[in-house]
Design a protein around this motif. Structure first.
Motif, PDB file in Angstrom:
ATOM      1  N   VAL A 269     -89.729 -12.033  46.303  1.00 48.56           N
ATOM      2  CA  VAL A 269     -90.189 -12.076  47.665  1.00 48.56           C
ATOM      3  C   VAL A 269     -88.702 -12.236  48.497  1.00 48.56           C
ATOM      4  O   VAL A 269     -88.858 -11.868  49.876  1.00 48.56           O
ATOM      5  CB  VAL A 269     -90.851 -13.501  48.010  1.00 48.56           C
ATOM      6  N   LEU A 270     -87.377 -12.297  47.811  1.00 46.37           N
ATOM      7  CA  LEU A 270     -86.413 -12.565  48.687  1.00 46.37           C
ATOM      8  C   LEU A 270     -85.349 -11.391  48.474  1.00 46.37           C
ATOM      9  O   LEU A 270     -84.287 -11.395  49.244  1.00 46.37           O
ATOM     10  CB  LEU A 270     -85.637 -14.158  48.264  1.00 46.37           C
ATOM     11  N   LYS A 271     -85.731 -10.419  47.860  1.00 49.15           N
ATOM     12  CA  LYS A 271     -84.712  -9.310  47.531  1.00 49.15           C
ATOM     13  C   LYS A 271     -84.803  -8.239  48.562  1.00 49.15           C
ATOM     14  O   LYS A 271     -83.565  -7.755  48.755  1.00 49.15           O
ATOM     15  CB  LYS A 271     -85.464  -8.542  46.318  1.00 49.15           C
ATOM     16  N   ASP A 272     -85.844  -8.108  49.556  1.00 50.70           N
ATOM     17  CA  ASP A 272     -85.713  -7.267  50.744  1.00 50.70           C
ATOM     18  C   ASP A 272     -84.736  -7.800  51.800  1.00 50.70           C
ATOM     19  O   ASP A 272     -85.065  -9.028  52.270  1.00 50.70           O
ATOM     20  CB  ASP A 272     -87.112  -7.032  51.356  1.00 50.70           C
ATOM     21  N   GLY A 273     -83.845  -7.050  52.035  1.00 52.10           N
ATOM     22  CA  GLY A 273     -82.871  -7.229  53.437  1.00 52.10           C
ATOM     23  C   GLY A 273     -81.868  -8.152  53.048  1.00 52.10           C
ATOM     24  O   GLY A 273     -81.366  -8.585  54.070  1.00 52.10           O
ATOM     25  N   LEU A 274     -81.625  -8.618  51.737  1.00 55.97           N
ATOM     26  CA  LEU A 274     -80.708  -9.594  51.585  1.00 55.97           C
ATOM     27  C   LEU A 274     -79.451  -9.046  50.600  1.00 55.97           C
ATOM     28  O   LEU A 274     -79.687  -8.474  49.661  1.00 55.97           O
ATOM     29  CB  LEU A 274     -81.159 -10.823  50.947  1.00 55.97           C
ATOM     30  N   ASP A 275     -78.250  -9.278  50.848  1.00 58.42           N
ATOM     31  CA  ASP A 275     -77.229  -9.073  49.931  1.00 58.42           C
ATOM     32  C   ASP A 275     -77.117  -9.725  48.820  1.00 58.42           C
ATOM     33  O   ASP A 275     -77.299 -10.997  48.955  1.00 58.42           O
ATOM     34  CB  ASP A 275     -75.767  -9.085  51.074  1.00 58.42           C
ATOM     35  N   ASP A 276     -76.871  -9.176  47.730  1.00 54.62           N
ATOM     36  CA  ASP A 276     -76.591 -10.073  46.534  1.00 54.62           C
ATOM     37  C   ASP A 276     -75.930 -11.171  46.469  1.00 54.62           C
ATOM     38  O   ASP A 276     -75.893 -12.260  45.977  1.00 54.62           O
ATOM     39  CB  ASP A 276     -76.549  -9.065  45.204  1.00 54.62           C
ATOM     40  N   LYS A 277     -74.779 -11.023  47.442  1.00 50.30           N
ATOM     41  CA  LYS A 277     -73.802 -12.060  47.574  1.00 50.30           C
ATOM     42  C   LYS A 277     -74.275 -13.350  48.387  1.00 50.30           C
ATOM     43  O   LYS A 277     -73.922 -14.391  48.412  1.00 50.30           O
ATOM     44  CB  LYS A 277     -72.579 -11.627  48.158  1.00 50.30           C
ATOM     45  N   ASP A 278     -75.446 -13.105  49.128  1.00 52.27           N
ATOM     46  CA  ASP A 278     -75.918 -14.053  50.166  1.00 52.27           C
ATOM     47  C   ASP A 278     -76.985 -15.002  49.641  1.00 52.27           C
ATOM     48  O   ASP A 278     -77.316 -16.012  49.792  1.00 52.27           O
ATOM     49  CB  ASP A 278     -76.550 -13.196  51.288  1.00 52.27           C
ATOM     50  N   VAL A 279     -77.496 -14.514  48.279  1.00 50.31           N
ATOM     51  CA  VAL A 279     -78.698 -15.236  47.531  1.00 50.31           C
ATOM     52  C   VAL A 279     -78.280 -15.195  46.105  1.00 50.31           C
ATOM     53  O   VAL A 279     -78.005 -14.174  45.664  1.00 50.31           O
ATOM     54  CB  VAL A 279     -80.312 -14.867  48.128  1.00 50.31           C
TER      55      VAL A 279
END
Length: 309
Positions: free
Chosen positions: A154-164
């Motif tokens: 649910v969190l993969k869309d629209g987020l940079d891997d470094k942010d989460v």
């Protein structure tokens, strides 16, 4: 052998009496004008009698020698009998001692057997407990793994891997969120993008009554002091409180499930010697914790684990 000896001796004596008597009667016979032929015959009888006497004496000596040997053998046999009787007595004593020891060993063996059975029962209980703990851990690991996969989905869309960053650590699932994604620069005010992420996390937490959510704020070691913020301790706590307040008021998460904590500039993940390390250390960690009663339910084989969603 003694009887044989005396019988042989008497026989020899009887044989000697006749020649001796003939010899004693020789003068009378000579006086009666015994012939030369008879005289020679008597001499021959005398010679034979002497030879027989010598032979009997030799036999007597042999018998005496045999008698002495028999007496010596008898004495040796008696000594052997005495020795054997002593050995028999020792054997009886050892037998009685061993019978006593066997009786004692029987008592000891029963006690040792009881102790061994008790120890085995204890080990079986411990083994069952260990198996129960392993089963509980496997259940917890399975639940946490499913939860981590769900969060990543649910969190993969629209987020940079470094942010989460989402990880499973021991019995918990934690989410590291970067400060640049959550807050406005140098403050604890939450960004619009952060609320989108928090809404997804809130939905998962609300769907799981068996978990609590702890929010931990972290900073780098750059000192801060403003009218609203005293230091990094204060900043880390205010950031964690902002996230908790948003989850409660904006997304309806039960406040009884929420915990806010500040860790300040400590418990670092990287060195604060450069900007990259400081960026890693400035983070907010959301930890999904199983409630204590849920953990104990995992230890109870009669209770099923919460369904994995």
């Amino acid at each position: 052998m003694l009887v044989k000896f005396y019988h042989s001796k008497n026989k020899c004596v009887m044989k000697l009496l006749v020649p001796i008597a003939a010899t004693l009667l020789m003068p009378f016979l000579l006086g009666s004008c015994v012939t030369q032929k008879k005289y020679l015959a008597a001499q021959d009888e005398l010679r034979k009698a002497n030879e027989l006497l010598h032979s009997c004496n030799e036999q007597k000596d042999l018998c005496n020698s045999d008698l002495n040997i028999c007496r010596t053998n008898l004495s040796g046999k008696q000594d052997q009998i005495t020795l054997l009787n002593g050995q028999i007595a020792d054997c009886k004593t050892q037998r009685d001692r061993q019978v006593t020891q066997v009786g004692d060993l029987t008592v000891l063996s029963k006690g040792a057997n009881d102790n061994m059975n008790q120890t085995l029962n204890q080990l079986q209980d411990k083994d069952r407990y260990i198996q129960m703990l392993l089963a509980a851990k496997n259940k917890a690991d399975s639940i946490n793994l499913a939860l981590a996969i769900n969060l990543k989905g649910v969190l993969k869309d629209g987020l940079d891997d470094k942010d989460v960053e989402i990880k499973v650590d021991k019995t918990v699932v934690y989410i590291n969120l970067s400060d640049k994604m959550l807050y406005k620069s140098g403050s604890y005010e939450i960004t619009a993008k952060a609320k989108d992420v928090l809404s997804k996390i809130a939905a998962i937490v609300q769907s799981r009554p068996e978990v609590d959510l702890m929010v931990e704020g972290y900073t780098d070691n750059n000192p801060i002091s403003t009218n609203c913020i005293m230091d990094n301790w204060d900043l880390s706590v205010k950031r964690a409180t902002s996230v908790v307040r948003s989850l409660q008021h904006d997304f309806g998460v039960d406040p009884n499930k929420l915990i806010a904590a500040g860790r300040g500039e400590y418990n670092t993940l990287a060195s604060n010697a450069d900007e990259d390390g400081k960026a890693i250390n400035r983070r907010t960690r959301l930890i999904i914790l199983p409630k204590l009663n849920q953990f104990y339910d995992l230890l109870d084989p009669n209770k099923a684990a919460a369904p994995i969603k």
